[in-house]
Motif scaffolding. Structure first.
Motif, mmCIF file in Angstrom:
data_model
loop_
_atom_site.group_PDB
_atom_site.id
_atom_site.type_symbol
_atom_site.label_atom_id
_atom_site.label_comp_id
_atom_site.label_asym_id
_atom_site.label_seq_id
_atom_site.Cartn_x
_atom_site.Cartn_y
_atom_site.Cartn_z
ATOM 1 N N ASN A 150 0.727 -1.387 -0.023
ATOM 2 C CA ASN A 150 -0.064 0.087 -0.001
ATOM 3 C C ASN A 150 0.939 1.219 -0.008
ATOM 4 O O ASN A 150 0.425 2.256 -0.443
ATOM 5 N N ASP A 151 2.144 0.900 0.460
ATOM 6 C CA ASP A 151 2.813 2.405 0.454
ATOM 7 C C ASP A 151 3.641 2.476 -0.672
ATOM 8 O O ASP A 151 4.376 3.595 -0.992
ATOM 9 N N GLN A 152 3.305 1.764 -1.724
ATOM 10 C CA GLN A 152 3.920 1.621 -2.966
ATOM 11 C C GLN A 152 5.320 1.753 -3.377
ATOM 12 O O GLN A 152 6.053 1.653 -4.471
ATOM 13 N N THR A 153 6.106 1.114 -2.141
ATOM 14 C CA THR A 153 7.548 0.964 -2.283
ATOM 15 C C THR A 153 8.045 -0.276 -2.331
ATOM 16 O O THR A 153 9.336 -0.585 -2.881
ATOM 17 N N VAL A 181 4.659 0.028 -15.262
ATOM 18 C CA VAL A 181 4.446 -0.800 -14.228
ATOM 19 C C VAL A 181 4.357 0.112 -12.943
ATOM 20 O O VAL A 181 4.752 1.162 -12.759
ATOM 21 N N ALA A 182 4.156 -0.684 -11.829
ATOM 22 C CA ALA A 182 4.074 0.068 -10.561
ATOM 23 C C ALA A 182 5.638 0.219 -10.128
ATOM 24 O O ALA A 182 6.494 -0.490 -10.383
ATOM 25 N N ALA A 183 5.789 1.386 -9.397
ATOM 26 C CA ALA A 183 7.075 1.742 -8.962
ATOM 27 C C ALA A 183 7.974 0.653 -8.258
ATOM 28 O O ALA A 183 9.018 0.382 -8.573
ATOM 29 N N ALA A 184 7.334 -0.087 -7.368
ATOM 30 C CA ALA A 184 7.573 -0.960 -6.630
ATOM 31 C C ALA A 184 8.352 -2.300 -7.593
ATOM 32 O O ALA A 184 9.161 -2.949 -7.191
ATOM 33 N N VAL A 185 7.556 -2.522 -8.566
ATOM 34 C CA VAL A 185 8.191 -3.440 -9.532
ATOM 35 C C VAL A 185 9.487 -2.865 -10.092
ATOM 36 O O VAL A 185 10.214 -3.645 -10.143
ATOM 37 N N LYS A 186 9.498 -1.738 -10.605
ATOM 38 C CA LYS A 186 10.829 -1.214 -11.241
ATOM 39 C C LYS A 186 11.763 -1.227 -10.335
ATOM 40 O O LYS A 186 12.917 -1.704 -10.504
ATOM 41 N N ILE A 187 11.504 -1.082 -9.013
ATOM 42 C CA ILE A 187 12.596 -0.960 -8.049
ATOM 43 C C ILE A 187 13.097 -2.352 -7.875
ATOM 44 O O ILE A 187 14.231 -2.753 -7.577
ATOM 45 N N ALA A 188 12.158 -3.180 -7.624
ATOM 46 C CA ALA A 188 12.320 -4.689 -7.392
ATOM 47 C C ALA A 188 13.218 -5.244 -8.539
ATOM 48 O O ALA A 188 14.080 -5.959 -8.355
ATOM 49 N N TYR A 208 1.899 5.445 -12.115
ATOM 50 C CA TYR A 208 0.928 4.976 -10.887
ATOM 51 C C TYR A 208 -0.356 4.402 -11.557
ATOM 52 O O TYR A 208 -0.605 4.671 -12.836
ATOM 53 N N GLY A 209 -1.035 3.477 -10.824
ATOM 54 C CA GLY A 209 -2.092 2.557 -11.023
ATOM 55 C C GLY A 209 -1.737 1.533 -12.125
ATOM 56 O O GLY A 209 -2.885 0.790 -12.644
ATOM 57 N N HIS A 210 -0.884 0.937 -11.901
ATOM 58 C CA HIS A 210 -0.300 -0.345 -12.614
ATOM 59 C C HIS A 210 0.141 -1.271 -11.671
ATOM 60 O O HIS A 210 1.072 -2.272 -11.765
ATOM 61 N N ASN A 211 -0.742 -1.600 -10.561
ATOM 62 C CA ASN A 211 -0.163 -2.527 -9.541
ATOM 63 C C ASN A 211 -0.780 -3.859 -9.707
ATOM 64 O O ASN A 211 -0.156 -4.836 -9.256
ATOM 65 N N THR A 212 -1.870 -4.020 -10.838
ATOM 66 C CA THR A 212 -2.672 -5.259 -11.152
ATOM 67 C C THR A 212 -2.125 -5.693 -12.418
ATOM 68 O O THR A 212 -2.508 -7.003 -12.642
ATOM 69 N N HIS A 213 -1.618 -4.855 -13.101
ATOM 70 C CA HIS A 213 -1.130 -5.545 -14.589
ATOM 71 C C HIS A 213 0.189 -4.678 -14.992
ATOM 72 O O HIS A 213 0.262 -3.756 -14.161
ATOM 73 N N PHE A 214 0.501 -5.029 -16.072
ATOM 74 C CA PHE A 214 1.516 -4.357 -16.760
ATOM 75 C C PHE A 214 1.167 -3.841 -18.294
ATOM 76 O O PHE A 214 0.212 -4.626 -18.822
ATOM 77 N N HIS A 215 1.583 -2.768 -18.483
ATOM 78 C CA HIS A 215 0.909 -2.174 -19.799
ATOM 79 C C HIS A 215 1.996 -2.079 -20.936
ATOM 80 O O HIS A 215 3.183 -1.405 -20.775
ATOM 81 N N CYS A 244 17.340 3.090 -13.649
ATOM 82 C CA CYS A 244 17.221 2.578 -11.968
ATOM 83 C C CYS A 244 17.739 3.546 -11.165
ATOM 84 O O CYS A 244 16.851 3.671 -10.193
ATOM 85 N N ASP A 245 18.661 4.287 -11.319
ATOM 86 C CA ASP A 245 19.024 5.237 -10.307
ATOM 87 C C ASP A 245 18.127 6.185 -10.369
ATOM 88 O O ASP A 245 17.688 6.823 -9.177
ATOM 89 N N GLU A 246 17.634 6.708 -11.293
ATOM 90 C CA GLU A 246 16.669 8.116 -11.580
ATOM 91 C C GLU A 246 15.265 7.494 -10.733
ATOM 92 O O GLU A 246 14.630 8.175 -10.066
ATOM 93 N N THR A 247 14.816 6.201 -10.949
ATOM 94 C CA THR A 247 13.718 5.604 -10.320
ATOM 95 C C THR A 247 13.824 5.363 -8.888
ATOM 96 O O THR A 247 12.872 5.794 -8.238
ATOM 97 N N LEU A 248 14.864 4.993 -8.394
ATOM 98 C CA LEU A 248 14.850 4.794 -7.126
ATOM 99 C C LEU A 248 14.983 6.028 -6.143
ATOM 100 O O LEU A 248 14.440 6.263 -5.282
ATOM 101 N N ASN A 249 15.784 7.180 -6.660
ATOM 102 C CA ASN A 249 15.964 8.233 -6.039
ATOM 103 C C ASN A 249 14.680 9.157 -6.217
ATOM 104 O O ASN A 249 14.110 9.655 -5.220
ATOM 105 N N TRP A 250 13.995 9.435 -7.458
ATOM 106 C CA TRP A 250 12.860 10.148 -7.725
ATOM 107 C C TRP A 250 11.614 9.718 -7.085
ATOM 108 O O TRP A 250 11.014 10.295 -6.481
#
Length: 295
Positions: A150-153, A181-188, A208-215, A244-250
């Motif tokens: 739920n915290d999206q991380t 994808v959801a940001a948590a997926v990119k981070i993982a 945002y909004g891609h926690n149940t599917h990927f587009h 990856c660096d941009e995603t994790l930080n931003w």
């Protein structure tokens, strides 16, 4: 036929001052245009000529939510989804559940989605199929699963190595432009990839909004001169950019904080820009009139 007649009546009956919404016109068509396949305009402002249907059920896939009639796309998209569903079988899934693609003639949708307008976008469920013989009713009632907290991380236990392998295979396909994808997926995925094997990750984009599917979004097909390609990102332009660096930080430090504490927006001056919900036919490329008129 009834939907097409309804669309024609809307066009004929409405005075210029009350031009119907584009989403009403395109949503009224239950069949594709009888034209050569072509992606017209941009992913979020256009239409699709000569779209073809992904068969409702295949050996390694099922199209979901059939009542929406959104299992249409450019021939390249249909072939890609069939190919990727075969990859899903190879990694240990039974296949894929395919969500929204495009309407029969593309264009703005009657509800949801700003994009999916030119037949090159498709939502693929994060739910690994248990079976591929679901009835139409079952496909309306079953839901996918969320792969982020739920915290999206962080990803949840629903996220597996097979998900990673499937997304990597999709991102490594030359036909693919990007995957949301959801940001948590990119981070993982960034954390799981090795330094020497990260270039493909630039196609994986947090949204945002891609926690149940990927587009999945494909590149403009060869020969579709009216198709407007995506603007390259910084990661794409760099030699080995993965994002990856941009995603994790931003994402963790900036975007999530803005979601929790939205900044005050200055009052907009002038007319509000139109979007997929408010576009008129005149806002779309001129060729879209021919797509609607085709019988």
């Amino acid at each position: 036929m009834i939907r097409a007649l309804f669309a024609a009546l809307i066009l004929c009956a409405a005075p210029a001052a009350a031009e119907p919404l584009a989403r009403q016109l395109f949503g009224a068509h239950a069949t594709p245009s009888r034209q050569a396949p072509a992606a017209i305009g941009s992913y979020a402002k256009g239409c699709g000529a000569g779209l073809v249907a992904l068969p409702e059920t295949g050996p390694t896939w099922q199209a979901m939510r059939l009542s929406r009639n959104r299992n249409w796309g450019q021939p390249e998209l249909v072939q890609f989804l069939q190919d990727l569903s075969g990859v899903a079988r190879q990694i240990g899934w039974k296949g894929l559940y395919i969500g929204d693609m495009s309407q029969p003639r593309g264009g703005p949708m009657t509800g949801g989605h700003a994009s999916h307008q030119i037949g090159l976008d498709a939502d693929i469920w994060m739910l690994p199929p248990d079976r591929l013989n679901l009835s139409r009713k079952q496909r309306e009632n079953i839901s996918s699963v969320s792969v982020r907290t739920n915290d999206q991380t962080r990803v949840t236990r629903n996220w597996t190595r097979q998900h990673h392998a499937l997304l990597k295979a999709a991102a490594s396909d030359r036909r693919v432009d990007r995957i949301f994808v959801a940001a948590a997926v990119k981070i993982a995925m960034c954390n799981a990839a090795t330094r020497a094997d990260k270039a493909w990750l630039q196609k994986i984009r947090p949204l945002y909004g891609h926690n149940t599917h990927f587009h999945v979004r494909l590149k403009c097909p060869a020969g579709s001169s009216g198709c407007i390609p995506q603007t390259p990102t910084v990661a794409e332009l760099s030699k080995n950019g993965s994002g990856c660096d941009e995603t994790l930080n931003w994402w963790v430090t900036t975007y999530l904080e803005e979601l929790r504490n939205p900044p005050k927006r200055a009052k907009r001056k002038g007319p509000v820009p139109r979007n997929a919900k408010t576009y008129l036919l005149s806002d779309l490329p001129s060729q879209c009139k021919n797509v609607l008129a085709s019988r």
